[in-house]
Design a protein around this motif. Structure first.
Motif, PDB file in Angstrom:
ATOM      1  N   ASN A 136       4.455   6.252  -2.528  1.00 12.25           N
ATOM      2  CA  ASN A 136       4.022   7.632  -2.771  1.00 12.25           C
ATOM      3  C   ASN A 136       5.206   8.593  -2.791  1.00 12.25           C
ATOM      4  O   ASN A 136       5.216   9.559  -3.567  1.00 12.25           O
TER       5      ASN A 136
ATOM      6  N   ASP B 138      -0.405  -5.715  -2.776  1.00  7.98           N
ATOM      7  CA  ASP B 138      -1.764  -5.974  -2.288  1.00  7.98           C
ATOM      8  C   ASP B 138      -2.063  -7.475  -2.276  1.00  7.98           C
ATOM      9  O   ASP B 138      -2.699  -7.987  -1.338  1.00  7.98           O
TER      10      ASP B 138
ATOM     11  N   PRO C  58       2.154  -1.973  -6.677  1.00  7.02           N
ATOM     12  CA  PRO C  58       1.043  -2.023  -5.715  1.00  7.02           C
ATOM     13  C   PRO C  58       0.200  -3.283  -5.863  1.00  7.02           C
ATOM     14  O   PRO C  58      -0.285  -3.829  -4.864  1.00  7.02           O
TER      15      PRO C  58
ATOM     16  N   ASP D 293       2.973   1.768   1.110  1.00  4.63           N
ATOM     17  CA  ASP D 293       2.228   2.869   0.480  1.00  4.63           C
ATOM     18  C   ASP D 293       2.962   4.199   0.657  1.00  4.63           C
ATOM     19  O   ASP D 293       3.042   5.007  -0.285  1.00  4.63           O
TER      20      ASP D 293
ATOM     21  N   LYS E  27       1.877  -2.905   4.785  1.00  2.10           N
ATOM     22  CA  LYS E  27       1.122  -2.190   3.758  1.00  2.10           C
ATOM     23  C   LYS E  27       1.235  -0.675   3.916  1.00  2.10           C
ATOM     24  O   LYS E  27       1.539   0.024   2.935  1.00  2.10           O
TER      25      LYS E  27
END
Length: 325
Positions: free
Chosen positions: A232, A206, A202, A228, A224
């Motif tokens: 997850n 980022d 991450p 994510d 993004k």
């Protein structure tokens, strides 16, 4: 793209990691995707085609899109993975306004290969049904492919759909064996052994997004949430994982940096018999003279993961800002 870029024909099932791979190629000055075959796998064939056409708009490039296979050669109905890739293959995103149409133009693969004869690399990062069909329909044409890159398999390594089988080979092991038996030269195989370690954390993601024209470009806005969602999904499966592996992106990266990969030549076979071993990939790594009489191909054993992560970050940042200009 520069004139010396690698021309690539992409076969994929257009889920999240496929899309990251295509973004990498788009942003790279060393790779040019000249055609996309979209078929079932992570999502249905129709969703895959829709995603490919959506990327055409984002990239502002009229790369030919061809509809691939809808079901495997086993005749079974394919299993999709919305918990990993989202209902439409874009994680939490939806492009419902993108028209969905049934492409039955697979025959366009042959003239495209003819056009780039001897200067075209083929990468397959989904099920191998469409690629196997190409060998059946166009055997002489397929000899004009310069190199083959395939993401699939797990050799002496845990699978991701069964204890021993990886999803692409498990989804159509018959097709996998056709490809390995009909390929005119040794295929470069990128199994889970290598791609499972293609971790993008991450923190790295980022940073990359923040540097992509200050995160204001449309690609930055969609990458993004897809990342994510994907991260997850992996985190639910393995709480200790520190990032998400981008299997297909690593295979695309290898086209540019194959000197960073260690390969071993070995006879390869995929199990097609029903049972616990269905879809398992076998390679004969024994140090003996007389090995199993399977087709011999090049299996990736190790990669320079630091180089991979650096290339991911550099390519996305420089490429996105270059395209913004």
């Amino acid at each position: 793209m520069g004139g010396l870029s690698e021309k690539v024909l992409f076969f994929g099932d257009l889920g999240i990691d496929d899309i990251f791979a295509l973004f990498y190629a788009y942003y790279s000055e060393d790779i040019e995707v000249v055609g996309v075959v979209a078929d079932y796998g992570n999502v249905s064939k129709d969703e895959a085609v829709k995603n490919a056409r959506y990327l055409q708009k984002i990239f502002k490039k009229d790369v030919p899109v061809m509809g691939g296979a809808r079901i495997p050669l086993t005749g079974k109905e394919p299993e999709y993975f919305p918990e990993i890739h989202g209902l439409e293959g874009l994680g939490p995103l939806s492009i419902a306004d993108e028209p969905s149409s049934t492409f039955e133009n697979f025959f366009e693969v042959a003239p495209l290969i003819d056009k780039y004869e001897g200067n075209l690399t083929l990468i397959n990062v989904g099920r191998l049904t469409s690629l196997a069909s190409a060998f059946v329909f166009f055997p002489e044409t397929m000899k004009k492919i310069k190199d083959f890159y395939i993401m699939g398999g797990a050799f002496n390594y845990p699978g991701n759909v069964t204890p021993v089988a990886e999803a692409n080979f498990h989804g159509d092991p018959i097709a996998a064996n056709i490809v390995f038996s009909r390929a005119p030269r040794k295929v470069r195989i990128f199994p889970l052994n290598v791609t499972q370690n293609s971790i993008i954390t991450p923190y790295v993601m980022d940073y990359v997004i923040s540097e992509m024209n200050s995160g204001k470009m449309e690609p930055a806005k969609i990458l993004k949430p897809m990342y994510d969602f994907y991260f997850n999904a992996y985190k639910k499966q393995n709480p200790s994982i520190q990032g998400t592996p981008l299997h297909d992106l690593m295979t695309m990266w290898a086209i540019k940096d194959k000197q960073c990969i260690i390969f071993a030549d070995a006879p390869v076979k995929v199990i097609t018999e029903e049972g616990d071993a269905f879809g398992q990939s076998i390679a004969d790594f024994r140090k003996i003279r007389e090995k199993a009489l399977y087709p011999v191909h090049k299996i990736a054993l190790r990669a320079d993961y630091a180089r991979f992560v650096n290339s991911f970050a550099e390519t996305f940042i420089k490429g996105s800002n270059r395209s913004a200009k």
